[in-house]
Design a protein around this motif. Structure first.
Motif, PDB file in Angstrom:
ATOM      1  N   UNK A 124       0.854  -1.186   0.000  1.00  0.00           N
ATOM      2  CA  UNK A 124       0.000   0.000   0.000  1.00  0.00           C
ATOM      3  C   UNK A 124       0.893   1.239   0.000  1.00  0.00           C
ATOM      4  N   UNK A 125       1.531   1.543  -1.161  1.00  0.00           N
ATOM      5  CA  UNK A 125       2.520   2.626  -1.194  1.00  0.00           C
ATOM      6  C   UNK A 125       1.906   4.012  -1.105  1.00  0.00           C
ATOM      7  N   UNK A 126       2.594   4.874  -0.384  1.00  0.00           N
ATOM      8  CA  UNK A 126       2.222   6.285  -0.259  1.00  0.00           C
ATOM      9  C   UNK A 126       3.503   7.103  -0.405  1.00  0.00           C
ATOM     10  N   UNK A 127       3.422   8.241  -1.120  1.00  0.00           N
ATOM     11  CA  UNK A 127       4.597   9.080  -1.387  1.00  0.00           C
ATOM     12  C   UNK A 127       4.690  10.245  -0.409  1.00  0.00           C
ATOM     13  N   UNK A 128       5.939  10.608  -0.117  1.00  0.00           N
ATOM     14  CA  UNK A 128       6.226  11.750   0.743  1.00  0.00           C
ATOM     15  C   UNK A 128       7.377  12.530   0.107  1.00  0.00           C
ATOM     16  N   UNK A 129       7.249  13.848   0.055  1.00  0.00           N
ATOM     17  CA  UNK A 129       8.334  14.681  -0.466  1.00  0.00           C
ATOM     18  C   UNK A 129       9.396  14.857   0.606  1.00  0.00           C
ATOM     19  N   UNK A 130      10.651  14.783   0.205  1.00  0.00           N
ATOM     20  CA  UNK A 130      11.721  14.995   1.179  1.00  0.00           C
ATOM     21  C   UNK A 130      11.723  16.425   1.709  1.00  0.00           C
ATOM     22  N   UNK A 131      11.115  17.319   0.962  1.00  0.00           N
ATOM     23  CA  UNK A 131      11.074  18.717   1.389  1.00  0.00           C
ATOM     24  C   UNK A 131       9.978  18.983   2.410  1.00  0.00           C
ATOM     25  N   UNK A 132       9.054  18.060   2.575  1.00  0.00           N
ATOM     26  CA  UNK A 132       7.952  18.305   3.511  1.00  0.00           C
ATOM     27  C   UNK A 132       8.312  17.793   4.911  1.00  0.00           C
ATOM     28  N   UNK A 133       7.600  18.311   5.903  1.00  0.00           N
ATOM     29  CA  UNK A 133       7.819  17.909   7.286  1.00  0.00           C
ATOM     30  C   UNK A 133       6.900  16.744   7.649  1.00  0.00           C
ATOM     31  N   UNK A 134       7.483  15.735   8.251  1.00  0.00           N
ATOM     32  CA  UNK A 134       6.702  14.627   8.811  1.00  0.00           C
ATOM     33  C   UNK A 134       6.720  14.788  10.327  1.00  0.00           C
ATOM     34  N   UNK A 135       5.553  14.886  10.933  1.00  0.00           N
ATOM     35  CA  UNK A 135       5.435  15.050  12.375  1.00  0.00           C
ATOM     36  C   UNK A 135       5.325  13.659  13.004  1.00  0.00           C
ATOM     37  N   UNK A 136       6.257  13.342  13.898  1.00  0.00           N
ATOM     38  CA  UNK A 136       6.436  11.977  14.380  1.00  0.00           C
ATOM     39  C   UNK A 136       6.170  11.891  15.881  1.00  0.00           C
ATOM     40  N   UNK A 137       5.327  10.968  16.255  1.00  0.00           N
ATOM     41  CA  UNK A 137       5.027  10.734  17.666  1.00  0.00           C
ATOM     42  C   UNK A 137       6.223  10.071  18.354  1.00  0.00           C
ATOM     43  N   UNK A 138       6.485  10.477  19.602  1.00  0.00           N
ATOM     44  CA  UNK A 138       7.614   9.945  20.364  1.00  0.00           C
ATOM     45  C   UNK A 138       7.213   9.915  21.834  1.00  0.00           C
ATOM     46  N   UNK A 139       7.968   9.174  22.638  1.00  0.00           N
ATOM     47  CA  UNK A 139       7.734   9.180  24.077  1.00  0.00           C
ATOM     48  C   UNK A 139       9.015   8.830  24.803  1.00  0.00           C
TER      49      UNK A 139
END
Length: 492
Positions: free
Chosen positions: A367-382
């Motif tokens: 189930x491929x989805x594309x992401x631009x390297x220039x965009x920000x990915x907001x990542x959950x962490x703890x």
């Protein structure tokens, strides 16, 4: 008065003789096992322990194997030795028609004997003979050595290797292309825990045989839930893999590869299960948990796909080992998947991933989805500890992936479940349209659904979510927007 004293003394003498007679019986628990079984309960609530004892005291099954296991569960939960429990396995060890039940019963008799002052070398020899009959050569080798009182376990390790090619000038990251196609009659090996049995949740119906598990007996949560999706898409054979031998080195326990080399660490709490039987520095696991406990039987019994927990170093090393040998591995509990990013192997390894029917096959992943390297990915962490630590799965993955390419990542800390809004709100503040999150609860699901529904440009990567009921509906509802932490990501 004299008559009373005389009667009292006679009673005391008779009582003392009775106690001495009981304590001198050959099944008396004489040895302290190498495993602290009572330590398992230190991490459980007193209420759960009481409820479990109440339940199993009333539990009845026509299967002597199950009732033997029930007796051991009560022994460990109540901390009251009951060596008579061993006798329930004896007829099975001798006369049962199923080779795997016989192997388990003979193994239990062998490994449980020393604790009860009844350790016999011939019991290990009988277990070795049965292991050979069902094709478990590595296990037979160790059991033979134990029968001769000459155990010399060989220990090894697995070196994880992987790299992610990121071409210079790449502008796009593609996640979700990895896939496994499962045809009808595929042999799927699974951990016992949370698939065919779950003793801590009162599920003990499985007969421990070598036959494929009937679909209606697959447990409906965690790894069992995930396997049900596969079975509903294609008629595969599900084989719970029980009877793993373990050996202790230092303070850690290890399970073997198919040749009997102990390579894969098994977490201590699984060795402390009441259905684990230990003799000195060796033991036998009935209720296997984690890929690390499945390698030997998966290889020897010809499993093509293996499903189990992946939340430790030993488990991901086992997954890597299997993939090198062409076995596909799925770990819906995928917190440690970051250690496998960029792995190579003939087999495919997946964590949280979608399942769908395609013709007469089940397709997992893809189930491929594309992401631009220039965009920000907001990542959950703890930074929180158990049981919240799994919310850092996405952060672990992207920190590893960022070593291969210049990703723009924004990490947002949570310290409890149901705080996904922190991630989504931060994405809105940054006008970001990509998030990496865990979805375990209905509240987390509902908030993510609402956020994704605002615009088709919004996308989510799911981590450590495949164990729960919301991941598959999210994959189905948003096939162009929701994907998973692909261990073979592609840049272009």
């Amino acid at each position: 008065m004299k008559r009373f004293v005389g009667g009292f003394l006679l009673g005391a003498i008779a009582g003392g003789l009775a106690v001495w007679g009981y304590l001198s019986r050959p099944h008396r628990a004489l040895a302290t096992p190498a495993v602290c079984y009572s330590c398992f309960w230190q991490t459980q609530s007193a209420a759960l322990r009481k409820d479990l004892i109440d339940f199993y005291q009333q539990y009845r099954s026509p299967d002597e194997f199950v009732m033997g296991d029930v007796a051991y569960i009560l022994w460990r939960a109540k901390d009251q030795p009951n060596c008579d429990a061993r006798e329930r396995y004896r007829a099975i060890a001798s006369d049962d028609s199923d080779g795997y039940r016989k192997f388990l019963a003979r193994g239990i008799l062998a490994f449980s004997g020393s604790e009860c002052g009844a350790g016999r070398p011939q019991d290990f020899g009988a277990a070795a003979e049965q292991a050979r009959m069902i094709g478990l050569a590595g296990e037979a080798k160790l059991l033979d050595a134990l029968a001769q009182n000459k155990p010399a376990p060989e220990f090894g390790d697995v070196e994880l290797q992987g790299s992610v090619p990121a071409p210079r000038g790449a502008k796009t990251l593609i996640l979700g292309e990895s896939r496994i196609e499962v045809a009808p009659d595929t042999r799927l090996g699974a951990q016992v825990d949370r698939v065919s049995r779950d003793w801590l949740s009162y599920q003990l119906k499985w007969d421990m045989s070598g036959a494929a598990l009937p679909p209606q007996q697959i447990i409906g949560w965690h790894e069992g839930r995930f396997i049900r999706y596969i079975v509903n898409a294609a008629p595969v054979e599900v084989h719970p893999l029980s009877g793993t031998l373990v050996a202790k080195k230092g303070e850690k326990w290890y399970a073997p590869d198919e040749n009997g080399v102990f390579r894969f660490e098994v977490l201590l709490d699984k060795v402390e299960y009441p259905t684990t039987h230990v003799a000195g520095q060796f033991g036998l696991l009935e209720d296997t948990h984690g890929i690390s406990a499945l390698v030997s039987q998966a290889m020897r019994r010809g499993m093509q796909v293996v499903v189990g927990c992946g939340d430790s170093d030993g488990k991901v090393k086992a997954a890597y080992y299997l993939a090198q040998r062409g076995v596909h591995v799925i770990m819906p509990g995928d917190r440690y998947d970051d250690e496998l990013v960029g792995y190579q192997g003939k087999g495919v390894i997946l964590g949280t991933a979608p399942v769908r029917a395609q013709g007469n096959k089940a397709v997992i992943g893809g189930q491929p989805v594309r992401f631009a390297l220039a965009e920000t990915i907001v990542v959950e962490d703890t930074k929180a500890i158990f049981p919240i630590q799994y919310y850092d799965a996405g952060a672990r993955y992207f920190r590893r992936l960022a070593k291969a390419a210049p990703l723009k990542l924004e990490f947002v800390n949570v310290d409890d479940q149901n705080q996904i809004a922190r991630v989504l709100d931060r994405a809105d503040e940054l006008r970001a349209t990509a998030v990496a999150v865990r979805v375990m609860t209905k509240e987390e699901n509902d908030r993510l659904v609402a956020w994704l529904s605002v615009a088709p440009q919004r996308r989510a990567i799911l981590f450590h979510s495949g164990l729960y009921e919301f991941a598959q509906p999210l994959f189905e509802k948003f096939p162009q927007q929701v994907t998973f932490g692909d261990l073979r990501p592609r840049f272009e």
